[in-house]
Write a protein that holds these residues in place. Structure first.
Motif, PDB file in Angstrom:
ATOM      1  N   ARG A  19      11.000  11.022  11.303  1.00 26.77           N
ATOM      2  CA  ARG A  19       9.685  11.205  11.946  1.00 26.77           C
ATOM      3  C   ARG A  19       8.557  11.145  10.921  1.00 26.77           C
ATOM      4  NH1 ARG A  19       8.935  15.894  13.767  1.00 26.77           N
ATOM      5  NH2 ARG A  19      11.007  16.761  13.394  1.00 26.77           N
ATOM      6  N   ALA A  20       8.784  11.707   9.722  1.00 23.62           N
ATOM      7  CA  ALA A  20       7.757  11.662   8.670  1.00 23.62           C
ATOM      8  C   ALA A  20       7.505  10.210   8.238  1.00 23.62           C
ATOM      9  CB  ALA A  20       8.194  12.514   7.476  1.00 23.62           C
ATOM     10  N   ILE A  21       8.610   9.445   8.089  1.00 20.23           N
ATOM     11  CA  ILE A  21       8.470   8.035   7.675  1.00 20.23           C
ATOM     12  C   ILE A  21       7.751   7.239   8.767  1.00 20.23           C
ATOM     13  CG2 ILE A  21       9.757   5.921   7.131  1.00 20.23           C
ATOM     14  CD1 ILE A  21      11.839   7.726   5.718  1.00 20.23           C
ATOM     15  N   LEU A  27       7.027  18.810   6.344  1.00 21.35           N
ATOM     16  CA  LEU A  27       7.620  17.773   5.490  1.00 21.35           C
ATOM     17  C   LEU A  27       6.652  16.605   5.372  1.00 21.35           C
ATOM     18  CD1 LEU A  27      10.131  16.541   4.006  1.00 21.35           C
ATOM     19  CD2 LEU A  27      10.750  15.553   6.210  1.00 21.35           C
ATOM     20  N   GLU A  28       6.320  16.276   4.128  1.00 22.51           N
ATOM     21  CA  GLU A  28       5.470  15.098   3.898  1.00 22.51           C
ATOM     22  C   GLU A  28       6.291  14.073   3.133  1.00 22.51           C
ATOM     23  OE1 GLU A  28       1.306  15.700   2.284  1.00 22.51           O
ATOM     24  OE2 GLU A  28       2.033  17.753   2.442  1.00 22.51           O
ATOM     25  N   VAL A  29       6.056  12.794   3.434  1.00 24.98           N
ATOM     26  CA  VAL A  29       6.739  11.738   2.676  1.00 24.98           C
ATOM     27  C   VAL A  29       5.683  10.799   2.102  1.00 24.98           C
ATOM     28  CG1 VAL A  29       7.103  10.276   4.737  1.00 24.98           C
ATOM     29  CG2 VAL A  29       8.528   9.938   2.730  1.00 24.98           C
ATOM     30  N   GLU A  30       5.912  10.387   0.849  1.00 27.19           N
ATOM     31  CA  GLU A  30       5.062   9.357   0.247  1.00 27.19           C
ATOM     32  C   GLU A  30       5.846   8.059   0.316  1.00 27.19           C
ATOM     33  OE1 GLU A  30       4.429  10.654  -3.727  1.00 27.19           O
ATOM     34  OE2 GLU A  30       3.306  12.422  -3.100  1.00 27.19           O
ATOM     35  N   THR A  31       5.254   7.048   0.948  1.00 24.71           N
ATOM     36  CA  THR A  31       5.985   5.780   1.075  1.00 24.71           C
ATOM     37  C   THR A  31       5.211   4.641   0.428  1.00 24.71           C
ATOM     38  OG1 THR A  31       4.936   5.185   3.171  1.00 24.71           O
ATOM     39  CG2 THR A  31       6.996   6.431   3.312  1.00 24.71           C
ATOM     40  N   LEU A  60       0.845  -1.183   0.000  1.00 21.86           N
ATOM     41  CA  LEU A  60       0.000   0.000   0.000  1.00 21.86           C
ATOM     42  C   LEU A  60       0.883   1.236   0.000  1.00 21.86           C
ATOM     43  CD1 LEU A  60      -0.673   1.356   3.318  1.00 21.86           C
ATOM     44  CD2 LEU A  60      -0.534  -1.110   3.423  1.00 21.86           C
ATOM     45  N   ASN A  61       0.303   2.342  -0.449  1.00 19.54           N
ATOM     46  CA  ASN A  61       1.024   3.607  -0.431  1.00 19.54           C
ATOM     47  C   ASN A  61       0.478   4.446   0.722  1.00 19.54           C
ATOM     48  OD1 ASN A  61       2.526   2.880  -2.658  1.00 19.54           O
ATOM     49  ND2 ASN A  61       1.038   3.709  -4.090  1.00 19.54           N
ATOM     50  N   SER A  62       1.374   5.036   1.483  1.00 18.07           N
ATOM     51  CA  SER A  62       0.932   5.780   2.664  1.00 18.07           C
ATOM     52  C   SER A  62       1.746   7.068   2.797  1.00 18.07           C
ATOM     53  CB  SER A  62       1.131   4.886   3.898  1.00 18.07           C
ATOM     54  OG  SER A  62       0.922   5.614   5.065  1.00 18.07           O
ATOM     55  N   ARG A  63       1.067   8.135   3.254  1.00 12.93           N
ATOM     56  CA  ARG A  63       1.731   9.434   3.434  1.00 12.93           C
ATOM     57  C   ARG A  63       1.958   9.703   4.907  1.00 12.93           C
ATOM     58  NH1 ARG A  63       0.808  14.586  -0.016  1.00 12.93           N
ATOM     59  NH2 ARG A  63       1.244  13.743  -2.051  1.00 12.93           N
ATOM     60  N   GLY A  64       3.072  10.313   5.222  1.00 13.23           N
ATOM     61  CA  GLY A  64       3.342  10.709   6.606  1.00 13.23           C
ATOM     62  C   GLY A  64       3.765  12.170   6.632  1.00 13.23           C
ATOM     63  N   VAL A  65       3.428  12.847   7.719  1.00 15.68           N
ATOM     64  CA  VAL A  65       3.735  14.275   7.823  1.00 15.68           C
ATOM     65  C   VAL A  65       4.519  14.530   9.113  1.00 15.68           C
ATOM     66  CG1 VAL A  65       2.750  16.607   7.821  1.00 15.68           C
ATOM     67  CG2 VAL A  65       1.498  14.732   6.754  1.00 15.68           C
ATOM     68  N   ALA A  66       5.492  15.445   9.041  1.00 15.35           N
ATOM     69  CA  ALA A  66       6.202  15.875  10.256  1.00 15.35           C
ATOM     70  C   ALA A  66       6.433  17.385  10.180  1.00 15.35           C
ATOM     71  CB  ALA A  66       7.537  15.148  10.356  1.00 15.35           C
ATOM     72  N   ALA A  67       6.347  18.038  11.340  1.00 16.80           N
ATOM     73  CA  ALA A  67       6.694  19.463  11.409  1.00 16.80           C
ATOM     74  C   ALA A  67       8.210  19.542  11.484  1.00 16.80           C
ATOM     75  CB  ALA A  67       6.064  20.084  12.642  1.00 16.80           C
TER      76      ALA A  67
END
Ligand SMILES: Nc1ncnc2c1ncn2[C@@H]1O[C@H](COP(=O)(O)OP(=O)(O)OP(=O)(O)O)[C@@H](O)[C@H]1O
Ligand SMILES: [Mg+2]
Length: 249
Positions: free
Chosen positions: A111-113, A154-158, A90-97
């Motif tokens: 932290r974003a991952i 910061l957002e990461v697409e994983t 699956l593809n999932s997004r994570g966000v970190a300040a």
């Protein structure tokens, strides 16, 4: 078996038709010199999954011994390929300040991952890989390496690959039983992609299909990153069986 394991990489492909151990030595740049291969018919595996640990371990051991004889290396650790119909992705997004807006740090990325990984996972499943595909900084998409860049959010697409805990454990046990430590598990289509695809292929967009004995592995790449991976429980044996059926042999 006099030579040491320095700079030596071993891979084991536990397939439904065959088990293959390959010993390589890191050369210049990304080159890998193949020193020896040991291939044996598979036992204890059904559709890419260990169904009998004793049989699988004994076939793995024979394949390792063959590769040891061919390469002259003593194998005590290896990367092991994993596949089977239990794999899902699956593809999932994570966000970190971002902590210091002057420059995104490795900790911000971590932290974003970690946030992307906080998906609801059934208890009987385990994560095999979390692969960051691209980053978004303050809404700007398509960033490959965010470290050192300025920004607040910061957002990461994983791409997250999971498998059934039981199937993963049985594979680990079969390899460890023969005295080989596992460096890491690698999803089989990703290992194949590493071997046959160029960076340009992945950039342009490409689908990799590996038709095995009982399973077909696939991986789709676009914009340099992995977008989809999967394992379909259909392979060459199905074609063979259908031909046998039609010809009544
Ligand atoms: N030259 C060929 N033409 C067509 N089919 C072939 C050929 N050589 C092998 N096969 C088929 O390929 C299959 C074996 O593929 P492979 O060795 O990749 O499987 P595997 O990795 O052991 O299995 P899996 O990945 O499903 O666990 C068998 O079904 C075999 O019949
Ligand atoms: Mg295979």
């Amino acid at each position: 078996m006099a030579r040491t394991m320095a700079r030596t990489i071993v891979g084991i492909d536990v397939g439904t038709s065959k088990i293959c151990t390959i010993v390589g030595q890191a050369g210049d740049g990304r080159r890998l010199n193949i020193l020896g291969v040991g291939t044996v018919p598979s036992r204890g595996i059904d559709k890419g999954v260990v169904v009998n640990i004793d049989d699988a371990a004994s076939a793995i051991e024979t394949s390792i011994e063959k590769a040891e004889r061919a390469s002259g290396f003593r194998i005590n650790h290896a990367f092991v390929g994993i596949a089977g119909r239990h794999i899902s992705s699956l593809n999932s997004r994570g966000v970190a300040a971002v902590q210091n807006p002057d420059g995104i740090s490795r900790q911000d990325v971590a932290r974003a991952i970690e946030a992307a990984q906080a998906v609801a996972l059934p208890t009987q499943r385990e994560i095999i890989h979390i692969i960051p595909r691209a980053y978004v900084i303050d809404g700007n998409e398509g960033i490959r390496d965010p470290i050192g860049m300025s920004g607040l959010r910061l957002e990461v697409e994983t791409h997250i690959i999971t498998g059934e805990a039981m199937a993963i454990q049985n594979l680990i046990r079969s390899v460890e039983r023969v005295g080989v430590q596992i460096d890491d598990l690698v999803l089989q289509p990703l290992a194949a992609a590493e071997a046959v695809l160029s960076d340009e292929d992945k950039e342009q967009g490409v689908m990799l299909i590996d038709i095995g004995g009982a399973t077909t592995d696939l991986a789709i790449f676009a914009h340099g990153g992995v977008w989809h991976t999967g394992v379909i429980p259909v392979g060459g044996q199905h074609f063979t069986n259908d031909i046998v059926y039609v010809l009544h042999t």
